[in-house]
Write a protein that holds these residues in place. Structure first.
Motif, short mmCIF file in Angstrom:
data_model
loop_
_atom_site.label_atom_id
_atom_site.label_comp_id
_atom_site.label_asym_id
_atom_site.label_seq_id
_atom_site.Cartn_x
_atom_site.Cartn_y
_atom_site.Cartn_z
N GLU A 83 -25.73 35.31 0.85
CA GLU A 83 -24.83 33.92 1.24
C GLU A 83 -23.58 33.32 1.48
N ILE A 84 -23.53 33.45 3.36
CA ILE A 84 -21.94 33.40 3.52
C ILE A 84 -21.27 32.08 2.62
N SER A 85 -20.39 32.34 1.77
CA SER A 85 -19.60 31.70 0.48
C SER A 85 -19.52 30.03 1.40
N THR A 86 -19.41 28.88 0.56
CA THR A 86 -19.18 27.51 1.21
C THR A 86 -17.30 27.27 1.09
N ASP A 88 -15.17 29.52 1.56
CA ASP A 88 -14.34 30.52 2.38
C ASP A 88 -16.08 31.62 3.01
N ASN A 89 -15.75 31.97 4.35
CA ASN A 89 -17.15 31.54 5.22
C ASN A 89 -16.93 33.55 5.93
N ARG A 90 -15.62 33.94 5.09
CA ARG A 90 -15.52 35.10 5.00
C ARG A 90 -16.52 36.28 3.84
N THR A 91 -16.27 35.76 3.54
CA THR A 91 -16.99 36.11 2.07
C THR A 91 -18.68 35.64 2.00
N SER A 92 -19.52 36.50 0.91
CA SER A 92 -20.84 36.46 1.01
C SER A 92 -20.85 35.97 -0.65
#
Length: 152
Positions: A83-86, A88-92
């Motif tokens: 899931e996309i990190s809250t 950093d949207n560049r990491t899951s």
């Protein structure tokens, strides 16, 4: 052959011996459908509970591309979610699914049983010596600050 050559040869022989008795080179580890590396990734995710791929790359010292392929396979097999990190949207953020947790538990139990079987038949003194020796090896190698992952 000087003493350093003998020591190197003995350590390499021990590595081959230990790898063999733990069956680490089997195509599938601990009677699962996963390789040793794939199983280690499942275990590390389970121990961390959630992580990002870079945590796994650093912890296991695995090439990023290889890690990406492993994560894709484990995800396809239903063992983990991304899931996309809250933060950093560049990491899951990677977590095990219920199926992944079941495999994590199975790998943990089978690994423990494998070592218990390995130690079966040894005296308590022998087990204590092996344990102390392993702790000393780990302590001394960690204290040296470096390691080499390309020795066979």
């Amino acid at each position: 052959m000087n003493i350093e050559d003998t020591i190197v040869a003995d350590i390499r022989e021990f590595n081959r011996f230990y790898t063999k008795i733990l069956s680490l080179l089997d195509k599938h580890v601990l009677n699962t459908s996963y390789s040793f590396t794939e199983a280690r990734v499942v275990l590390e995710i389970g121990f961390m509970e959630s992580c990002i791929a870079n945590n796994l790359v650093e912890k296991l010292d695995i090439d990023r591309s290889y890690m990406s392929r492993i994560i894709a396979k484990l995800s396809k097999d239903g063992l983990l979610t991304k899931e996309i990190s809250t933060l950093d949207n560049r990491t899951s953020v990677i977590q095990l699914t219920a199926k992944g947790i079941a495999l994590f538990n199975q790998l943990n139990e089978k690994s423990d049983k494998q070592l218990i079987n390995l130690l079966h038949g040894l005296s308590q003194r022998q087990i204590t010596e092996i344990h102390a020796s392993m702790l000393l090896i780990k302590k001394n190698l960690e204290a040296s600050g470096g390691y080499c992952n390309d020795t066979i």
